[in-house]
Design an enzyme around this catalytic site. Structure first.
Site, mmCIF file in Angstrom:
data_model
loop_
_atom_site.group_PDB
_atom_site.id
_atom_site.type_symbol
_atom_site.label_atom_id
_atom_site.label_comp_id
_atom_site.label_asym_id
_atom_site.label_seq_id
_atom_site.Cartn_x
_atom_site.Cartn_y
_atom_site.Cartn_z
ATOM 1 N N ASN A 24 30.805 35.406 2.721
ATOM 2 C CA ASN A 24 31.354 36.485 3.558
ATOM 3 C C ASN A 24 32.544 37.195 2.908
ATOM 4 O OD1 ASN A 24 33.191 34.383 4.046
ATOM 5 N ND2 ASN A 24 33.627 35.132 6.111
ATOM 6 N N GLU A 80 38.462 25.004 4.671
ATOM 7 C CA GLU A 80 38.657 26.100 5.627
ATOM 8 C C GLU A 80 37.291 26.365 6.239
ATOM 9 O OE1 GLU A 80 38.563 28.962 7.724
ATOM 10 O OE2 GLU A 80 38.500 30.195 5.928
ATOM 11 N N CYS A 89 35.682 34.624 9.170
ATOM 12 C CA CYS A 89 36.185 33.409 9.816
ATOM 13 C C CYS A 89 37.212 33.797 10.862
ATOM 14 C CB CYS A 89 36.862 32.496 8.807
ATOM 15 S SG CYS A 89 35.796 32.046 7.472
HETATM 16 C C1 UN1 Z 1 37.493 35.026 6.062
HETATM 17 O O1 UN1 Z 1 37.003 35.523 7.053
HETATM 18 O O2 UN1 Z 1 37.060 33.938 5.647
HETATM 19 O O3 UN1 Z 1 42.274 38.182 7.430
HETATM 20 C C2 UN1 Z 1 38.555 35.669 5.268
HETATM 21 C C3 UN1 Z 1 41.153 38.593 7.125
HETATM 22 C C4 UN1 Z 1 40.807 38.740 5.671
HETATM 23 C C5 UN1 Z 1 40.257 37.478 5.114
HETATM 24 C C6 UN1 Z 1 39.165 36.869 5.929
HETATM 25 N N1 UN1 Z 1 41.993 39.139 4.937
HETATM 26 O O4 UN1 Z 1 40.317 38.859 7.969
#
Ligand code: UN1
Length: 498
Positions: free
Chosen positions: A155, A253, A287
């Site tokens: 992603n 993570e 995420c």
């Molecule tokens: C992720 O979704 O794993 O803060 C990373 C954010 C991005 C990074 C997301 N700078 O949504």
């Protein structure tokens, strides 16, 4: 412009581009069109072994290069990425599906990380501290751990790779990297950039293949001392327990179930914008994506109405088209998973306000498109309010008070990101204290983390480590305490103290 140069990708081991020992590969599919883009190797443990051996021997020399010189390579990597930003962004949209504006944002995140971590070459701060004994000097320094294994998701195929590899490299480690098989083009491009920037052979090694073979083989390699993983909770748990057997350090993570709180005094226009961007941007495949909204009952009807109006305006399609706001879901199984949550939500008694279906007409038929979806009257214990869906699906949960909103926010297994929309300064400070997530936003959605702050979360999101920021250095270094006694005699700590 023909962006894709090779049809068959290769592993990058010890500075050489090599075929996998298996001779096997699989197609990489553009999720917007279902076109096959390239072939990606399906490697095996033999390849991981070769990469680890190369990394082990390269790391010994790399660790002796002064850190400011190691950082010079990262500055060059950052400059090349900057020069190639548009090309990288277009390739990223092709393999991952995210819309071009977001792809540019992701590549920029990698560039930022390069310059930020290059700066660490002249910091990598430890501590100097007094000794309890006379004529004795005490300090702590960061030492590299050796060979590190990084496993990255589809992603954010370039940003997350930079969060992990750049701190590892500047700290004097060598890397074995398994990128996601859905998005190997970004890994191939980044490996080429490392090569051009003059990173010595063997310091970065890329082995393509599945998690169950290549990922597992990395965990089994004795000489890989750290595994840094971003991906699903299920896979992360498996990695952690295997790493436990080997006493291997592991940084995880593993996603979120991120909530936005909209209080009765919120600027509703701002809240609507924040929810749209963080919930439907990247088609909800972050995420950090917003997937729950705890809305105060006094503004619930208005928020529902305004959100539906704005959702209807979202253009869905191939992200290479600048006017498109929502791209496809990564693959068919992801699409089916999102769809399955629609019937789950309905059966649980949630009210579907809009969306809830796969788009199957015209050009949409070629890709994996899901209509931005909004449920309301969702109860906090429903599965759609508890489980990570990883798609453009939002659940509105009505609440009566700030305390209830915080309690519901904290009631999920995950703890990555959360946000509150309010004008009340007292609520702002109470929220940043009480929201049990690694990231908290005020008057913004749940996405948009900046690279110089720690990224990660509590509970089922992680295991106490963080990506990016200074905190990332803790994953890739060992603390070493050093005592220099210049008294000329044996001084016993805790005993010969006057
Ligand atoms: C992720 O979704 O794993 O803060 C990373 C954010 C991005 C990074 C997301 N700078 O949504």
């Amino acid at each position: 412009m023909n962006l894709i140069q090779e049809q068959q990708l290769k592993n990058f081991i010890n500075g050489n581009w090599v075929e996998p020992s298996t001779g096997k590969s699989t197609s990489v599919i553009n999720p917007a069109t279902s076109d096959s883009l390239v072939q990606v190797p399906l490697s095996a443990s033999e390849d991981v072994k070769a990469a680890t051996k190369a990394a082990k021997s390269a790391q010994k020399k790399w660790a002796l290069v002064p850190a400011p010189q190691r950082a010079e390579v990262l500055y060059r990597v950052g400059l090349i990425m900057k020069e190639r930003k548009e090309r990288l962004s277009q390739l990223l949209t092709m393999e991952n599906g995210k819309v071009i504006e977001e792809a540019r944002g992701e590549v920029q995140e990698g560039i930022d990380m390069a310059f930020y971590m290059a700066g660490e070459g002249r910091r990598l701060f430890g501590q100097t501290t007094p000794s309890e004994l006379k004529d004795k000097f005490a300090m702590s320094v960061r030492a590299p751990v050796g060979v590190v294994g990084i496993i990255t998701p589809w992603n954010f195929p370039i940003a997350i790779a930079t969060w992990k590899s750049f701190p590892a490299i500047v700290a004097g480690n060598a890397v074995v990297w398994k990128p996601a098989t859905e998005t190997p083009i970004m890994a191939n491009e980044l490996a080429k950039i490392f090569e051009e920037a003059g990173l010595p052979e063997g310091v970065m090694n890329v082995v393509f293949g599945s998690g169950s073979t290549v990922g597992d083989a990395m965990v089994e390699q004795k000489d890989i001392r750290v595994i840094s993983f971003t991906g699903s909770n299920e896979v992360g748990r498996g990695i952690a327990s295997k790493c436990g057997q080997h006493l291997k350090k592991v940084s995880l993570e593993m996603g979120g179930k991120n909530g936005v709180i909209v209080m009765d005094d919120a600027d509703l226009s701002l809240a609507v914008e924040g929810i749209l961007w963080s919930a439907y941007g990247t088609s909800g495949q972050r995420c950090t994506a917003c997937s729950r909204v705890m809305v105060h009952e006094s503004v619930k009807d208005e928020l529902e109405e305004r959100l539906q109006k704005e959702i209807a305006k979202l253009s869905i399609g191939n992200g290479l088209d600048e006017s498109i706001k929502v791209g496809p879901i990564i693959n068919r199984s992801g699409l089916e998973k999102v769809k399955s949550y629609i019937s789950i939500g309905k059966e649980e008694g949630a009210k579907l306000l809009t969306g809830g279906y796969i788009l199957e007409n015209g050009d949409h038929k070629k890709g994996n498109y899901f209509a931005p979806t909004l449920f309301t009257d969702v109860k906090p214990e429903m599965r759609i309010a508890q489980e990570e869906i990883f798609g453009p699906v939002v659940s509105l949960i009505p609440v009566k008070s700030f305390d209830e909103a915080v309690e519901i926010n904290n009631s999920v297994e995950f703890g990555l990101s959360s946000s509150i929309f309010t004008q009340d300064v007292n609520q702002v400070f109470a929220a940043q204290r009480d929201l049990d997530t690694g990231i908290v936003y005020v008057n913004a959605g749940t996405t948009g983390a900046e690279i110089h702050l720690p990224f990660g979360g509590t509970k089922g999101t992680g295991n106490g480590h963080r990506d990016s920021g200074i905190a990332a250095l803790d994953v890739f270094t060992e603390w070493k305490a050093i005592y220099v006694d210049y008294s000329g005699k044996l001084q016993r700590a805790q005993i010969d103290v006057e």
